[in-house]
Design a protein around this motif. Structure first.
Motif, PDB file in Angstrom:
ATOM      1  N   TYR A  63    -109.701 -18.923  57.265  1.00  0.00           N
ATOM      2  CA  TYR A  63    -109.167 -20.262  57.557  1.00  0.00           C
ATOM      3  C   TYR A  63    -109.702 -21.341  56.628  1.00  0.00           C
ATOM      4  O   TYR A  63    -109.168 -22.433  56.563  1.00  0.00           O
ATOM      5  CB  TYR A  63    -109.525 -20.657  59.011  1.00  0.00           C
ATOM      6  N   CYS A  64    -110.762 -21.053  55.902  1.00  0.00           N
ATOM      7  CA  CYS A  64    -111.560 -22.131  55.308  1.00  0.00           C
ATOM      8  C   CYS A  64    -111.287 -22.342  53.828  1.00  0.00           C
ATOM      9  O   CYS A  64    -111.285 -21.399  53.033  1.00  0.00           O
ATOM     10  CB  CYS A  64    -113.041 -21.831  55.514  1.00  0.00           C
ATOM     11  N   GLN A 101    -124.978 -30.272  56.041  1.00  0.00           N
ATOM     12  CA  GLN A 101    -124.038 -29.168  56.198  1.00  0.00           C
ATOM     13  C   GLN A 101    -123.774 -28.536  54.842  1.00  0.00           C
ATOM     14  O   GLN A 101    -123.742 -29.228  53.841  1.00  0.00           O
ATOM     15  CB  GLN A 101    -122.744 -29.732  56.776  1.00  0.00           C
ATOM     16  N   ARG A 157    -121.279 -22.927  64.531  1.00  0.00           N
ATOM     17  CA  ARG A 157    -120.083 -22.690  65.340  1.00  0.00           C
ATOM     18  C   ARG A 157    -119.812 -21.205  65.479  1.00  0.00           C
ATOM     19  O   ARG A 157    -119.888 -20.473  64.486  1.00  0.00           O
ATOM     20  CB  ARG A 157    -118.868 -23.351  64.693  1.00  0.00           C
ATOM     21  N   GLU A 159    -116.921 -20.356  66.178  1.00  0.00           N
ATOM     22  CA  GLU A 159    -115.536 -20.451  65.641  1.00  0.00           C
ATOM     23  C   GLU A 159    -114.493 -19.933  66.628  1.00  0.00           C
ATOM     24  O   GLU A 159    -113.464 -20.566  66.838  1.00  0.00           O
ATOM     25  CB  GLU A 159    -115.381 -19.735  64.282  1.00  0.00           C
ATOM     26  N   MET A 200    -112.778 -23.644  66.748  1.00  0.00           N
ATOM     27  CA  MET A 200    -111.577 -24.328  66.266  1.00  0.00           C
ATOM     28  C   MET A 200    -110.481 -24.167  67.318  1.00  0.00           C
ATOM     29  O   MET A 200    -110.414 -23.148  68.004  1.00  0.00           O
ATOM     30  CB  MET A 200    -111.136 -23.747  64.931  1.00  0.00           C
ATOM     31  N   PRO A 230    -109.689 -29.466  65.979  1.00  0.00           N
ATOM     32  CA  PRO A 230    -108.454 -28.740  65.716  1.00  0.00           C
ATOM     33  C   PRO A 230    -108.533 -27.917  64.430  1.00  0.00           C
ATOM     34  O   PRO A 230    -109.162 -28.338  63.456  1.00  0.00           O
ATOM     35  CB  PRO A 230    -107.414 -29.859  65.568  1.00  0.00           C
ATOM     36  N   TYR A 231    -107.895 -26.775  64.456  1.00  0.00           N
ATOM     37  CA  TYR A 231    -107.685 -26.005  63.237  1.00  0.00           C
ATOM     38  C   TYR A 231    -106.582 -26.699  62.439  1.00  0.00           C
ATOM     39  O   TYR A 231    -105.554 -27.075  62.993  1.00  0.00           O
ATOM     40  CB  TYR A 231    -107.268 -24.575  63.581  1.00  0.00           C
ATOM     41  N   ILE A 232    -106.831 -26.858  61.146  1.00  0.00           N
ATOM     42  CA  ILE A 232    -105.824 -27.451  60.268  1.00  0.00           C
ATOM     43  C   ILE A 232    -105.644 -26.514  59.076  1.00  0.00           C
ATOM     44  O   ILE A 232    -106.622 -26.173  58.400  1.00  0.00           O
ATOM     45  CB  ILE A 232    -106.263 -28.853  59.793  1.00  0.00           C
ATOM     46  N   LEU A 312    -112.284 -28.428  53.355  1.00  0.00           N
ATOM     47  CA  LEU A 312    -112.188 -27.320  54.307  1.00  0.00           C
ATOM     48  C   LEU A 312    -110.750 -27.099  54.755  1.00  0.00           C
ATOM     49  O   LEU A 312    -110.334 -25.988  55.016  1.00  0.00           O
ATOM     50  CB  LEU A 312    -113.035 -27.612  55.544  1.00  0.00           C
ATOM     51  N   TYR A 313    -110.016 -28.212  54.889  1.00  0.00           N
ATOM     52  CA  TYR A 313    -108.648 -28.147  55.415  1.00  0.00           C
ATOM     53  C   TYR A 313    -107.851 -29.311  54.845  1.00  0.00           C
ATOM     54  O   TYR A 313    -108.423 -30.240  54.262  1.00  0.00           O
ATOM     55  CB  TYR A 313    -108.660 -28.205  56.950  1.00  0.00           C
TER      56      TYR A 313
HETATM   57  N1  5AD Z   1    -109.498 -26.276  60.047  1.00  0.00           N
HETATM   58  C1  5AD Z   1    -110.404 -26.836  60.861  1.00  0.00           C
HETATM   59  N2  5AD Z   1    -111.716 -26.620  60.781  1.00  0.00           N
HETATM   60  C2  5AD Z   1    -112.132 -25.796  59.813  1.00  0.00           C
HETATM   61  N3  5AD Z   1    -113.353 -25.386  59.476  1.00  0.00           N
HETATM   62  C3  5AD Z   1    -113.273 -24.572  58.428  1.00  0.00           C
HETATM   63  N4  5AD Z   1    -111.997 -24.438  58.060  1.00  0.00           N
HETATM   64  C4  5AD Z   1    -111.256 -25.182  58.913  1.00  0.00           C
HETATM   65  C5  5AD Z   1    -109.898 -25.443  59.055  1.00  0.00           C
HETATM   66  N5  5AD Z   1    -108.995 -24.894  58.248  1.00  0.00           N
HETATM   67  C6  5AD Z   1    -114.534 -25.742  60.263  1.00  0.00           C
HETATM   68  C7  5AD Z   1    -115.259 -24.499  60.758  1.00  0.00           C
HETATM   69  C8  5AD Z   1    -116.623 -24.624  60.153  1.00  0.00           C
HETATM   70  C9  5AD Z   1    -116.735 -26.096  59.857  1.00  0.00           C
HETATM   71  C10 5AD Z   1    -117.688 -26.450  58.781  1.00  0.00           C
HETATM   72  O1  5AD Z   1    -115.433 -26.459  59.471  1.00  0.00           O
HETATM   73  O2  5AD Z   1    -115.328 -24.537  62.173  1.00  0.00           O
HETATM   74  O3  5AD Z   1    -117.658 -24.194  61.004  1.00  0.00           O
END
Ligand code: 5AD
Length: 357
Positions: A63-64, A101, A157, A159, A200, A230-232, A312-313
């Motif tokens: 995801y990252c 971080q 996290r 996650e 997330m 939120p996941y993005i 990250l997103y």
């Molecule tokens: N969307 C949201 N959060 C994310 N992280 C990493 N990739 C994404 C993403 N695509 C978050 C993870 C990580 C933190 C540093 O960023 O939860 O632990």
């Protein structure tokens, strides 16, 4: 709905039901958690100046955006002096804590670098600045060393607390082992840290049951702090191919707010962060989280020239305003909802029962 909330223990099914509330009922849930928050942790919002130390990462999480295999990223690591300048500046401005971080690596040089940052941050602030580390999985010895040098808290996290879902978000190998991550959380606790975790929200393959279990996981692990958001999606990651299956961003934000609200109800005295990803969806996302239960803000204080690289997103907020102005505007909006910023306070988790330092 209030019949459910009056129960002394919420079951997984109760939480699934509450996570699906809409409109008027959702607002009732939010008012309830807002009240619990004020009764337990008050109206103060604590600051952690967020320093994104490095985007160099040995992991390859699907995801990252800063995953090892993303060759489109320009990799950086702040110099010791750049970090110390940010720490001193934060301290002078009244940030009671900083959060450091980083992408994950456990090289000797990295471990020593963090150690030096931690001890010097304490010494140049008369021991007054609170330090949260968020530098991934490390050996127990490293965790112990950093704690002894002065780190107060650690955010790692999980996650996704479901091993099955975790397995779909990470490569299936030794360095992405779910079991190792759980062990790392336990090592942090054992070594005296205030321990934080998080997940997330709105991930592909994630169900309401997963999310309910995430909250119960945090309760079972008796965490002191939580950072979740939120996941993005990010274009240069494997999970991007599932974007069509995702709930719309607005729904991921609403779900995230419900998660914060429910966690506050389940764990009234912990610290909960209103995370940056909330703001990536909606400008006032973090303020909304504060209203329904969060009590920690992590304004970005990374030197500006590096911020684009800690990607990250998508839509990660990058403001044209200065950090001072951003904080000022945020403070105005928080004051309008009866909140105040806890300047010059570390804002440790009231839940933490470890030995005083
Ligand atoms: N969307 C949201 N959060 C994310 N992280 C990493 N990739 C994404 C993403 N695509 C978050 C993870 C990580 C933190 C540093 O960023 O939860 O632990």
């Amino acid at each position: 709905m209030f019949d459910i909330l009056k129960k002394s223990i919420l079951s997984k099914d109760d939480i699934v039901t509450l996570l699906s509330l809409q409109d008027e009922e959702k607002q009732q849930l939010f008012s309830y958690s807002a009240k619990i928050k004020l009764q337990n942790v008050g109206n103060k919002v604590f600051l952690r100046g967020l320093i994104e130390l490095s985007n160099i990462c040995e992991k390859d999480c699907y995801y990252c955006g800063i995953r090892r295999s993303n060759s489109n990223t320009h990799r950086y690591i702040l110099s010791h002096d750049e970090v110390m300048k940010a720490v001193k500046n934060a301290y002078e401005k009244g940030y009671g804590s900083v959060a450091i971080q980083s992408g994950e690596t456990s090289s000797k040089a990295f471990v020593n670098k963090i150690d030096k940052i931690v001890s010097e941050s304490k010494s140049v602030t008369n021991g007054e600045i609170g330090i949260t580390l968020s530098c991934g999985e490390q050996s127990e010895e490293t965790y112990r060393r950093w704690f002894e040098s002065g780190a107060d808290r650690y955010l790692l996290r999980i996650e996704a607390s479901s091993e099955e879902l975790y397995g779909r978000l990470h490569p299936n190998d030794e360095i992405h082992s779910y079991g190792k991550r759980i062990n790392a959380l336990e090592a942090l606790r054992k070594n005296g840290y205030q321990v934080g975790t998080g997940v997330m929200i709105g991930l592909p393959f994630q169900t309401g049951e997963h999310l309910a279990n995430d909250l119960l996981f945090m309760k079972q692990h008796d965490i002191d702090m939580c950072g979740m958001g939120p996941y993005i999606e990010h274009t240069n990651t494997p999970l991007y191919q599932y974007r069509a299956q995702l709930p719309p961003l607005a729904e991921r934000l609403a779900l995230s707010l419900k998660m914060v609200s429910l966690l506050r109800i389940l764990m009234p005295d912990i610290n909960i962060a209103a995370t940056t990803a909330l703001q990536a969806i909606e400008k006032g996302g973090r303020e909304q989280a504060i209203r329904v239960g969060a009590n920690v803000l992590m304004p970005n204080i990374t030197p500006r020239q590096y911020r684009n690289d800690y990607f990250l997103y998508e839509n990660k907020p990058l403001s044209a305003n200065s950090d001072e102005d951003e904080l000022f505007f945020l403070e105005q909006r928080l004051q309008a909802t009866g909140h105040e910023i806890g300047y010059f306070l570390q804002g440790n988790s009231l839940h933490y029962k470890g030995p005083p330092r």
